[in-house]
Structure formats: structure tokens, C-alpha cells
Design an enzyme around this catalytic site. Sequence first.
Site, PDB file in Angstrom:
ATOM      1  N   LYS A 276      59.130  55.220  24.507  1.00  0.00           N
ATOM      2  CA  LYS A 276      60.460  54.599  24.448  1.00  0.00           C
ATOM      3  C   LYS A 276      61.348  55.106  25.586  1.00  0.00           C
ATOM      4  O   LYS A 276      61.990  54.325  26.301  1.00  0.00           O
ATOM      5  CB  LYS A 276      61.120  54.888  23.103  1.00  0.00           C
ATOM      6  CG  LYS A 276      62.390  54.102  22.937  1.00  0.00           C
ATOM      7  CD  LYS A 276      63.108  54.472  21.675  1.00  0.00           C
ATOM      8  CE  LYS A 276      64.558  54.716  21.989  1.00  0.00           C
ATOM      9  NZ  LYS A 276      65.111  55.936  21.536  1.00  0.00           N
TER      10      LYS A 276
ATOM     11  N   ASP B  47      64.354  50.682  19.837  1.00  0.00           N
ATOM     12  CA  ASP B  47      64.865  51.780  19.008  1.00  0.00           C
ATOM     13  C   ASP B  47      65.096  51.239  17.593  1.00  0.00           C
ATOM     14  O   ASP B  47      64.724  50.100  17.301  1.00  0.00           O
ATOM     15  CB  ASP B  47      66.154  52.363  19.619  1.00  0.00           C
ATOM     16  CG  ASP B  47      67.309  51.366  19.553  1.00  0.00           C
ATOM     17  OD1 ASP B  47      67.071  50.187  19.181  1.00  0.00           O
ATOM     18  OD2 ASP B  47      68.438  51.762  19.848  1.00  0.00           O
TER      19      ASP B  47
END
Length: 226
Positions: free
Chosen positions: A138, A156
Site C-alpha cells: 500500500k 486503504d
Amino acid sequence: MTQKDYDEIFTKLLELFPNPDTELNFETPFQLLVAVMLSAQTTDRQVNVVTDKLFLKVKNPNNVLNMTEEEFTKQVSSVNYYKMKAKHIRETAKKLIELAAEKNSKLTKNEKECFDKYWYYLPESIEWLTQLPWVGEKTAKVILYVRYHHDIIAVDTHIHRVANRLWIVKTKEPLETSKEIEKAVPKKWKRIAHHSLILFGRYYCTAKKPQCENCVLKDFCRNPQI
Ligand code: SF4
């Protein structure tokens, strides 16, 4: 979901957030990486409070290593998990300096520009970025999106939640969403999808109290709770 649905969703999101962009403050690429690493389990606002002072001293990996571990840790002590994050950032700074020495002759055009300007670079690939200590997929995707302008969606919890409520994806875990959303969102909207979905999730379609009454995307919502 049809192309027309995506056009409508992202046009409406653009009306809400005309310039969707990161809310983290930074000037140099290394500062971006540090801010993203500090932002895990911490609001961008709190990260900015810390980095407003920290980034007066820290612009590149050497600046971190020139501080003592105690000094650096103290500077970030108001974010969650600060001891662990301080350790990870110091290890990442060391690795970046090593990488710059190893990879200098094989840099991409973007990396070279970064290196020439700042005397270090951030790798421009998920594979290289995730070799940095404690940089996961991420974080790597955020760097590629913000620093190198790749059309990529770093998922997220906000994006995971919003994408499922809007039925852009039907997934149980953010990791699964990460794979599915890249396939689902049309290329023309990829550039704005990342931040507009985050901002929508942060300010409108929140986890506990979504503002459903006035929601501009209500027609697309599949949230069983509304
Ligand atoms: S109607 Fe509510 S749950 Fe659905 S997208 Fe809008 S804010 Fe989110």
C-alpha cells in the site's frame, strides 16, 4: 457497473473534490515516504502536525541518520506506534542510501531526475519499493501514485469500505479490493479514483456515521444499512 455509472460517480466526486490530492504535507520525495510511513493508524492531520517541525530538519535519508535514534524518536512521539515507526524509518533511510550506491547506473528517467535533484532516489517499482524495510504494497502504491504519477489505486480502509458500499467491488478484505478495484475502475478515472474515494470515505461515507441523507452517490449505494 457500467461505464456510464462510473462516469456519473467520478463526475460527482470531482464536483465534491475538484482537486483530489494527498492531504499529507511534504516537499521532497523522502519526506513523502516518511509521511506515508507515519500515517499508518494515524490521521493525516496529526502526521502534518509532527512533520511541520520534523521536515525543517529532515529532507533526505542522511538527515535522519545524522540525528540520534533518541532524538528522531522523540520528534515523532505524538503519532501512534511512534517507536516502531521511528525504527522503520531509520532502517529505510539506511537502505535507500545503500540502494542509491548500488543502482545508480540503472535508474529510470524519473528516478534519475529524483537522484539529480536530491542526491538520492525512491525506487519506481513496487518490487523495489517493497524491498525497503517495512514498506508494504500500500505504501509503495502511494509513492508510485503521488511521486511518479502512476495511475494506480492504493487501497486503504476508506477505499475498501466505499468501493464495497458503491458495489465497485464485492470483497471482504482490503487486499482483495486492491486487486479487484484495479480491474474495475476504467482507465480514464484511475488518476482521480484514489484520492476522491479516500476523501469521500473520510468526510462523507464514514464508517460509523455516513451522511446518507444528502449523499450525492445514494443512487449507486448498496449499503444494506441505509
Ligand atoms: S448513501 Fe451513505 S453509505 Fe451509501 S455511499 Fe452515500 S454516504 Fe455512503
